[in-house]
Motif scaffolding. Structure first.
Motif, PDB file in Angstrom:
ATOM      1  N   THR A 155      41.222 168.215  20.407  1.00 25.22           N
ATOM      2  CA  THR A 155      40.463 168.483  19.187  1.00 25.22           C
ATOM      3  C   THR A 155      41.307 169.316  18.231  1.00 25.22           C
ATOM      4  OG1 THR A 155      39.473 170.473  20.150  1.00 25.22           O
ATOM      5  CG2 THR A 155      38.239 168.412  20.374  1.00 25.22           C
ATOM      6  N   ILE A 156      41.101 169.124  16.928  1.00 23.75           N
ATOM      7  CA  ILE A 156      41.761 169.921  15.901  1.00 23.75           C
ATOM      8  C   ILE A 156      40.680 170.525  15.016  1.00 23.75           C
ATOM      9  CG2 ILE A 156      43.352 169.906  13.943  1.00 23.75           C
ATOM     10  CD1 ILE A 156      44.797 167.588  15.194  1.00 23.75           C
ATOM     11  N   ASN A 157      40.617 171.838  15.006  1.00 30.22           N
ATOM     12  CA  ASN A 157      39.582 172.560  14.234  1.00 30.22           C
ATOM     13  C   ASN A 157      38.181 172.080  14.613  1.00 30.22           C
ATOM     14  OD1 ASN A 157      41.583 174.008  12.800  1.00 30.22           O
ATOM     15  ND2 ASN A 157      41.778 172.338  11.308  1.00 30.22           N
ATOM     16  N   GLY A 158      37.996 171.842  15.901  1.00 31.73           N
ATOM     17  CA  GLY A 158      36.687 171.429  16.391  1.00 31.73           C
ATOM     18  C   GLY A 158      36.384 169.955  16.236  1.00 31.73           C
ATOM     19  N   VAL A 159      37.307 169.188  15.620  1.00 30.94           N
ATOM     20  CA  VAL A 159      37.088 167.760  15.404  1.00 30.94           C
ATOM     21  C   VAL A 159      37.834 166.972  16.471  1.00 30.94           C
ATOM     22  CG1 VAL A 159      37.371 165.824  13.813  1.00 30.94           C
ATOM     23  CG2 VAL A 159      36.855 168.116  12.930  1.00 30.94           C
ATOM     24  N   PRO A 160      37.151 166.141  17.266  1.00 31.99           N
ATOM     25  CA  PRO A 160      37.841 165.366  18.305  1.00 31.99           C
ATOM     26  C   PRO A 160      38.776 164.334  17.692  1.00 31.99           C
ATOM     27  CG  PRO A 160      35.538 164.685  18.126  1.00 31.99           C
ATOM     28  CD  PRO A 160      35.690 165.896  17.251  1.00 31.99           C
ATOM     29  N   LYS A 161      39.963 164.172  18.275  1.00 28.28           N
ATOM     30  CA  LYS A 161      40.969 163.221  17.782  1.00 28.28           C
ATOM     31  C   LYS A 161      40.953 161.997  18.700  1.00 28.28           C
ATOM     32  CE  LYS A 161      42.825 164.250  14.717  1.00 28.28           C
ATOM     33  NZ  LYS A 161      42.380 164.230  13.306  1.00 28.28           N
ATOM     34  N   TYR A 162      40.343 160.923  18.232  1.00 25.87           N
ATOM     35  CA  TYR A 162      40.185 159.720  19.042  1.00 25.87           C
ATOM     36  C   TYR A 162      41.405 158.817  18.919  1.00 25.87           C
ATOM     37  CZ  TYR A 162      35.383 160.592  20.293  1.00 25.87           C
ATOM     38  OH  TYR A 162      34.258 161.132  20.829  1.00 25.87           O
ATOM     39  N   VAL A 163      41.825 158.256  20.044  1.00 26.13           N
ATOM     40  CA  VAL A 163      42.903 157.273  20.069  1.00 26.13           C
ATOM     41  C   VAL A 163      42.506 156.122  20.984  1.00 26.13           C
ATOM     42  CG1 VAL A 163      44.752 158.927  19.591  1.00 26.13           C
ATOM     43  CG2 VAL A 163      44.099 158.476  21.953  1.00 26.13           C
ATOM     44  N   ASN A 164      43.022 154.950  20.668  1.00 18.63           N
ATOM     45  CA  ASN A 164      42.850 153.787  21.522  1.00 18.63           C
ATOM     46  C   ASN A 164      44.117 153.650  22.347  1.00 18.63           C
ATOM     47  OD1 ASN A 164      42.814 150.983  22.458  1.00 18.63           O
ATOM     48  ND2 ASN A 164      41.066 150.742  21.097  1.00 18.63           N
TER      49      ASN A 164
ATOM     50  N   LYS B 173      51.309 163.593  16.331  1.00 25.32           N
ATOM     51  CA  LYS B 173      50.510 163.491  15.108  1.00 25.32           C
ATOM     52  C   LYS B 173      49.071 163.076  15.421  1.00 25.32           C
ATOM     53  CE  LYS B 173      54.489 162.311  12.219  1.00 25.32           C
ATOM     54  NZ  LYS B 173      55.139 161.261  11.390  1.00 25.32           N
ATOM     55  N   MET B 174      48.919 162.178  16.400  1.00 21.30           N
ATOM     56  CA  MET B 174      47.575 161.706  16.737  1.00 21.30           C
ATOM     57  C   MET B 174      46.719 162.810  17.332  1.00 21.30           C
ATOM     58  SD  MET B 174      48.208 157.976  18.441  1.00 21.30           S
ATOM     59  CE  MET B 174      49.332 156.785  17.693  1.00 21.30           C
ATOM     60  N   GLU B 175      47.308 163.613  18.220  1.00 20.03           N
ATOM     61  CA  GLU B 175      46.524 164.583  18.979  1.00 20.03           C
ATOM     62  C   GLU B 175      46.685 166.012  18.485  1.00 20.03           C
ATOM     63  OE1 GLU B 175      45.830 162.621  23.264  1.00 20.03           O
ATOM     64  OE2 GLU B 175      47.720 163.730  23.111  1.00 20.03           O
ATOM     65  N   GLY B 176      47.577 166.242  17.518  1.00 21.62           N
ATOM     66  CA  GLY B 176      47.734 167.585  16.980  1.00 21.62           C
ATOM     67  C   GLY B 176      48.368 168.556  17.951  1.00 21.62           C
ATOM     68  N   LEU B 177      49.174 168.061  18.886  1.00 18.98           N
ATOM     69  CA  LEU B 177      49.836 168.910  19.869  1.00 18.98           C
ATOM     70  C   LEU B 177      51.342 168.898  19.639  1.00 18.98           C
ATOM     71  CD1 LEU B 177      47.864 167.797  23.060  1.00 18.98           C
ATOM     72  CD2 LEU B 177      47.448 169.817  21.650  1.00 18.98           C
ATOM     73  N   ASN B 178      52.048 169.861  20.237  1.00 21.43           N
ATOM     74  CA  ASN B 178      53.495 169.976  20.102  1.00 21.43           C
ATOM     75  C   ASN B 178      54.141 169.661  21.441  1.00 21.43           C
ATOM     76  OD1 ASN B 178      56.215 170.917  19.870  1.00 21.43           O
ATOM     77  ND2 ASN B 178      55.592 172.170  18.134  1.00 21.43           N
ATOM     78  N   SER B 179      55.075 168.709  21.446  1.00 21.79           N
ATOM     79  CA  SER B 179      55.704 168.294  22.703  1.00 21.79           C
ATOM     80  C   SER B 179      56.398 169.459  23.403  1.00 21.79           C
ATOM     81  CB  SER B 179      56.701 167.162  22.450  1.00 21.79           C
ATOM     82  OG  SER B 179      57.735 167.590  21.587  1.00 21.79           O
ATOM     83  N   GLN B 180      56.964 170.379  22.642  1.00 20.24           N
ATOM     84  CA  GLN B 180      57.661 171.509  23.249  1.00 20.24           C
ATOM     85  C   GLN B 180      56.716 172.400  24.040  1.00 20.24           C
ATOM     86  OE1 GLN B 180      59.749 173.526  20.105  1.00 20.24           O
ATOM     87  NE2 GLN B 180      61.255 171.897  19.844  1.00 20.24           N
ATOM     88  N   ASP B 181      55.439 172.394  23.651  1.00 25.44           N
ATOM     89  CA  ASP B 181      54.459 173.247  24.330  1.00 25.44           C
ATOM     90  C   ASP B 181      53.889 172.606  25.590  1.00 25.44           C
ATOM     91  OD1 ASP B 181      54.784 175.090  22.290  1.00 25.44           O
ATOM     92  OD2 ASP B 181      53.124 174.267  21.113  1.00 25.44           O
ATOM     93  N   ILE B 182      54.003 171.279  25.725  1.00 25.11           N
ATOM     94  CA  ILE B 182      53.315 170.613  26.831  1.00 25.11           C
ATOM     95  C   ILE B 182      54.245 169.896  27.798  1.00 25.11           C
ATOM     96  CG2 ILE B 182      51.239 170.312  25.442  1.00 25.11           C
ATOM     97  CD1 ILE B 182      51.932 167.422  25.088  1.00 25.11           C
ATOM     98  N   ILE B 183      55.491 169.601  27.396  1.00 27.40           N
ATOM     99  CA  ILE B 183      56.421 168.947  28.315  1.00 27.40           C
ATOM    100  C   ILE B 183      56.596 169.816  29.557  1.00 27.40           C
ATOM    101  CG2 ILE B 183      58.817 168.253  28.679  1.00 27.40           C
ATOM    102  CD1 ILE B 183      57.370 166.266  27.020  1.00 27.40           C
ATOM    103  N   GLY B 184      56.449 169.200  30.718  1.00 27.30           N
ATOM    104  CA  GLY B 184      56.582 169.930  31.978  1.00 27.30           C
ATOM    105  C   GLY B 184      55.278 170.467  32.519  1.00 27.30           C
TER     106      GLY B 184
END
Length: 573
Positions: free
Chosen positions: A184-193, A138-149
């Protein structure tokens, strides 16, 4: 000890455990209280070895060992009581939630991790992502199934050399409280601490994981509050800025391109957090303007802003300037505080940090790591409280490759980083600044001038602006000074001589198109001229791409793109 005493002590201990058996020194059962609790029956006078194996059990005081009996698991603690003889008390405590099956335990742990509000990401020794929970998705807008491995650097598109997970894996040192956008999501950077930690087993690091928190909602509210307060109290705040050593705020940053507006939003978000930052940008892009604006947008706005140009001070003086000196440290040395101490709880701005000698970089790295500074010639340590904003006018990656910047220093100064794109990559802002500076300098110089000719305006838009905004501002000021008041338009002839030679090829292209009615499009003509210019420059420096880029006033990456675009190849010997 009498049987009565044994039973009294056993009954007392029994209230804290599920069952108890008392043995003599020969391990024979003297007394027990296990009815209804244990999955077996015992008899007084029999050996405890009749009920379970005594292998690896020493019956030392406070010793604890696991025991499985008829499908139940127990933790058995040994208590010794000695009077005339030694009595062994075995205290049984049942493990009621043991989850013996490893697959079940793993399943439960994964469900727990997915239910956390904090993001969790873990990688193995190869840098491959092996865990990525729902909160991180949710924070980074990515899908675990696409990036695991997949490797971290392929997912987030960066050089593996700068992988924080790989750095932690090699050093075993955690990385605390970083604030950065990796996606980034739609060109907007997703910042996390986030913070990153190693996992060790048997003295070896087996994986690395990061814990992330999403502060975007709080950050947006803080930004709105600070911004509304700034707008309502501009006059009052300007007085504060004049006292803290700054003259710029985000209000002074001009431009309308999407790249610049997104960069300002990113800088404001970073400014809210008390973290060291590296600003990367070519000469004239406004690095100090951003640094001052970030200071004035932060909670440190009423504290000092101290700036130093690392390239302007000799090496032998830079160390004492930064760290301070004590009397007698060297000939002529006096008791003097350094800039780290002088900045107090404010901001220390290190401009052109890439010019700092390598020997001093290691000392600076230690100060930033330990947050303590020691004056030259002193053994006393002083706490560093200021936030450090550094600026670099060259690509840090190339500086590290060329051994001009320490990699470990880069990790210290770039907890967060900002890249200011050059003016040639922001065509909208070239238009904006031409008109902005024309208006500004006409008012400042009290002189009204005509508009720019079409040829000059197009030439200015095609020029690469190696000096960026500062160069453009200087040029417009010169044009207004030079153009006569009765001129019909500002033309190439009104340019300073040094700029006329740079823009004359572009001017010639426009003139030949108008006077000779050349059929080829202007773009094609310009591409041919561009190709010849790049090729001749490369030949001049014996195909050293870095030197050629410097002469052309563009970045190394941009030059490599144009080399590929024009299909230029280094001649073979």
């Amino acid at each position: 000890m009498s049987n009565l005493s044994v039973s009294l002590i056993g009954s007392f201990i029994r209230s804290f455990v599920n069952g108890i058996i008392v043995l003599d020194e020969q391990h024979k059962i003297l007394w027990h209280d296990i009815e209804g609790e244990m999955p077996f029956e015992v008899s007084v006078g029999t050996s405890i070895s009749s009920y379970f194996s005594l292998d690896n059990i020493s019956f030392s005081n406070n010793e604890t060992f696991p025991l499985s009996l008829n499908g139940k698991r127990f933790s058995v603690e040994v208590k010794l009581f000695s009077l005339e003889t030694t009595y062994i008390f075995l205290c049984f405590k049942e493990w009621k939630t043991n989850l013996v099956d490893l697959e079940e335990r793993l399943y439960c742990l994964e469900r727990i991790i997915d239910s956390l509000d904090e993001g969790v990401m873990m990688s193995n020794s190869e840098g491959e992502i092996i865990l990525y929970n729902e909160a991180q998705e949710k924070m980074e807008g990515l899908n675990s199934q696409d990036i695991i491995g997949k490797h971290l650097w392929s997912v987030y598109n960066y050089n593996p050399q700068y992988s924080e997970h790989r750095h932690t894996f090699k050093t075993g040192k955690p990385i605390y409280s970083r604030y950065r956008a990796h996606s980034t999501i739609n060109g907007v950077p997703k910042y996390v601490n986030y913070s990153t930690f190693p996992i060790q087993k048997d003295g070896h690091i087996i994986s690395v994981f990061s814990l992330s928190t999403n502060e975007s909602k709080l950050k947006d509210r803080l930004h709105q509050t600070i911004e509304s307060k700034r707008q309502a109290n501009v006059t009052a705040q300007e007085k504060v800025y004049a006292k803290n050593g700054t003259i710029y705020t985000f209000k002074d940053i001009k431009g309308k391109s999407h790249a610049l507006l997104n960069l300002m939003r990113e800088a404001q978000n970073i400014a809210i957090h008390n973290t060291d930052t590296l600003i990367v940008g070519e000469t004239g892009t406004g690095k100090e303007l951003f640094a001052q604006s970030m200071h004035n947008h932060s909670k440190r706005a009423d504290k000092p802003f101290v700036a130093i140009n690392c390239a302007a001070i000799p090496e032998n003086l830079l160390e004492s300037t930064l760290f301070g000196t004590v009397k007698g440290a060297y000939t002529g040395a006096t008791d003097q505080i350094g800039l780290f101490e002088y900045a107090q709880d404010g901001t220390l701005f290190l401009d052109e940090i890439n010019s700092m000698p390598m020997t001093l970089q290691s000392k600076l790295m230690r100060v930033l790591q330990e947050r303590f500074v020691r004056r030259v010639g002193s053994n006393e340590m002083t706490s560093v409280k200021c936030t450090v904003i550094s600026a670099c006018n060259e690509d840090p990656e190339l500086l590290i490759i060329e051994n001009k910047m320490r990699l470990d220093l880069f990790y210290r100064i770039a907890h967060t980083s900002l890249y200011i794109p050059p003016l040639r990559e922001r065509t909208e802002d070239v238009h904006f600044f031409i008109n902005y500076f024309l208006t500004y300098y006409q008012t400042k110089l009290s002189k009204k001038v005509p508009e720019l000719s079409d040829i000059l305006q197009k030439s200015l838009l095609q020029y690469p602006w190696p000096g960026n905004i500062r160069e453009l501002e200087h040029l417009i000021e010169n044009l207004i000074i030079r153009v006569p008041e009765n001129a019909e338009e500002i033309d190439v002839d009104h340019l300073p001589s040094y700029m006329r030679t740079k823009l004359i090829p572009l001017y010639a292209i426009e003139s030949s198109q108008q006077s000779e009615a050349i059929q080829r499009p202007l773009k094609k003509i310009f591409n041919n001229t561009e190709k010849q210019l790049i090729e001749s420059t490369l030949k001049l420096v014996n195909w050293n791409v870095s030197q050629a880029a410097k002469k052309l006033g563009i970045t190394r990456q941009s030059l490599q793109y144009h080399i590929k675009k024009h299909e230029l190849e280094k001649p073979t010997i």
